[in-house]
Design a protein around this motif. Structure first.
Motif, PDB file in Angstrom:
ATOM      1  N   LYS A 271       0.855  -1.181   0.000  1.00 31.55           N
ATOM      2  CA  LYS A 271       0.000   0.000   0.000  1.00 31.55           C
ATOM      3  C   LYS A 271       0.895   1.236   0.000  1.00 31.55           C
ATOM      4  N   ILE A 274       0.220   8.285  -0.551  1.00 32.66           N
ATOM      5  CA  ILE A 274       0.507   9.280  -1.590  1.00 32.66           C
ATOM      6  C   ILE A 274       0.961  10.618  -0.998  1.00 32.66           C
ATOM      7  N   CYS A 277       4.766   9.875  -0.655  1.00 29.45           N
ATOM      8  CA  CYS A 277       5.428   9.362  -1.866  1.00 29.45           C
ATOM      9  C   CYS A 277       5.987  10.532  -2.685  1.00 29.45           C
ATOM     10  N   MET A 295       1.452   7.331 -11.309  1.00 29.35           N
ATOM     11  CA  MET A 295       0.271   8.046 -11.777  1.00 29.35           C
ATOM     12  C   MET A 295       0.269   9.420 -11.119  1.00 29.35           C
ATOM     13  N   LYS A 298       3.004   9.907  -8.629  1.00 32.86           N
ATOM     14  CA  LYS A 298       2.903   9.164  -7.377  1.00 32.86           C
ATOM     15  C   LYS A 298       2.817   7.678  -7.700  1.00 32.86           C
ATOM     16  N   SER A 300       1.491   3.937  -7.632  1.00 35.00           N
ATOM     17  CA  SER A 300       0.165   3.322  -7.512  1.00 35.00           C
ATOM     18  C   SER A 300       0.323   1.811  -7.640  1.00 35.00           C
ATOM     19  N   ASP A 302      -1.192  -1.922  -8.317  1.00 31.93           N
ATOM     20  CA  ASP A 302      -2.262  -2.713  -8.917  1.00 31.93           C
ATOM     21  C   ASP A 302      -2.473  -3.947  -8.045  1.00 31.93           C
TER      22      ASP A 302
END
Length: 373
Positions: A271, A274, A277, A295, A298, A300, A302
């Protein structure tokens, strides 16, 4: 006649939990011909998943105990069957599945032709037979925070404290890809075997014995090199593989799927915060499943691709990456030992149910009684 024997052996191996499914190209038969002589292929049909002394196999094959002992020991040394000493110190022998098993035992006699055959066969074998994971993913130690509750069997450093003997061997996957010019250049001598498996590797000259501190040093090296820790899928470990997404037969193949997380046995996921980050991109290079993207500058994650290895966490400069435990309903079941894991795989493939195992045990007991007379 020899061709028929190899076909029978292929079917015999396919009936074992790990599978050995037939292909249209016949590559699986080419592989068997590389490994087994016709005599060895025929003799292998007399072995089961029950460890048995040579006298029992000798009676079943209708040959002398001396001849059976010679053949069994030769085949065990060649990595075609598995040898394990019983409680009295007598060697017993059993059938060995192709992968994970026979294939890994040939790390020292792998050549380019064999590597090319496996490059053709492994994706097919995985797609057809990987119904339950034979390995599981655990986090590298530096990714484990004090707030994250971790079971002993989820922590590599804690697991290796309970083993009697440790061996390190070369990674056959990295060696395989290196032979065909596709190697990743990451450390090769990083496959860890423990206790009974360590004994087999030592007797067969497949690895070298190391201390517990050496094991811990290799686990540290694995983190530094960006390697995923994959022990046997059981609470009592047999091995720990240090794997990369470029070479590992397991990771390479689950990586082909759109949702690798559904094929891996892992209790965690990564996890990102943000707020902290900085979008440095270090985690992108570390991720072996291509689960991390940038993204809006930052990171991300999946969730369908993340296998919870912790490699993105251990080198995050701002501690923006953390591991989180999956909800209870999504926690993978971890069998108690390797036997339980293999039995579960056999059931998932429809090749081994409780009744069949019971009949196998009864037949073995009956053959032992007859061999004693």
């Amino acid at each position: 006649m020899p061709e028929e024997i190899y076909q029978k052996l292929a079917k015999h191996l396919d009936n074992l939990p790990g599978g050995f499914p037939p292909t249209d190209t016949g590559v699986e038969i080419r592989i068997l011909k590389r490994l087994f002589t016709p005599e060895e292929a025929e003799f292998a049909l007399y072995l089961t998943l029950i460890p048995e002394e040579s006298r029992v196999v000798a009676r079943r094959a209708n040959i002398s105990v001396q001849e059976a002992s010679r053949r069994l020991e030769t085949m065990a040394q060649k990595g075609l069957i598995y040898r394990i000493d019983n409680r009295t110190g007598q060697p017993t022998y059993m059938a060995c599945q192709y992968a994970i098993g026979i294939w890994e035992f040939h790390v020292n006699d792998l050549d380019q032709g064999f590597a090319q055959d496996m490059g053709e066969y492994m994706p097919f074998l995985f797609d057809q037979a990987w119904k339950k994971p034979q390995l599981r993913t655990i986090p590298v130690n530096k990714s484990l925070s004090g707030q994250l509750k971790v079971m002993t069997y989820e922590n590599a450093e804690q697991m290796v404290q309970h083993v009697r003997k440790s061996v390190v061997a070369p990674c056959i996957c990295r060696r395989e890809l290196g032979l065909i010019g596709k190697g990743c250049g990451k450390p090769e001598e990083v496959c860890l075997l423990f206790d009974g498996a360590a004994e087999f590797y030592l007797k067969n000259g497949l690895g070298r014995e190391i201390s517990q501190q050496d094991v811990l040093d290799i686990l540290k090296l694995a983190d530094e090199a960006g390697l995923v820790l994959q022990p046997s899928n059981s609470k009592k470990i047999v091995n720990i593989c240090c794997c990369c997404g470029d070479c590992c037969g397991v990771l390479r193949n689950i990586k082909r799927y759109p949702k690798p997380a559904s094929l891996a046995a892992t209790p965690f996921f990564a996890k990102v915060d943000i707020e902290t980050c900085e979008g440095c991109g270090v985690c992108l290079d570390r991720c072996q499943m291509e689960a991390v993207q940038l993204m809006d500058e930052k990171a991300s994650v999946d969730m369908d691709r993340c296998i919870g290895c912790g490699l993105c966490v251990s080198t995050c400069p701002t501690d923006a990456m953390t591991l989180v435990r999956k909800p209870a309903y999504d926690q993978p079941e971890v069998p108690r030992d390797f036997t339980g894991a293999i039995f579960r795989l056999g059931r998932a493939r429809g090749k081994l149910n409780f009744g069949e195992l019971l009949m196998m045990q009864l037949k073995s007991k009956f053959d032992r009684l007859l061999a004693s007379n």
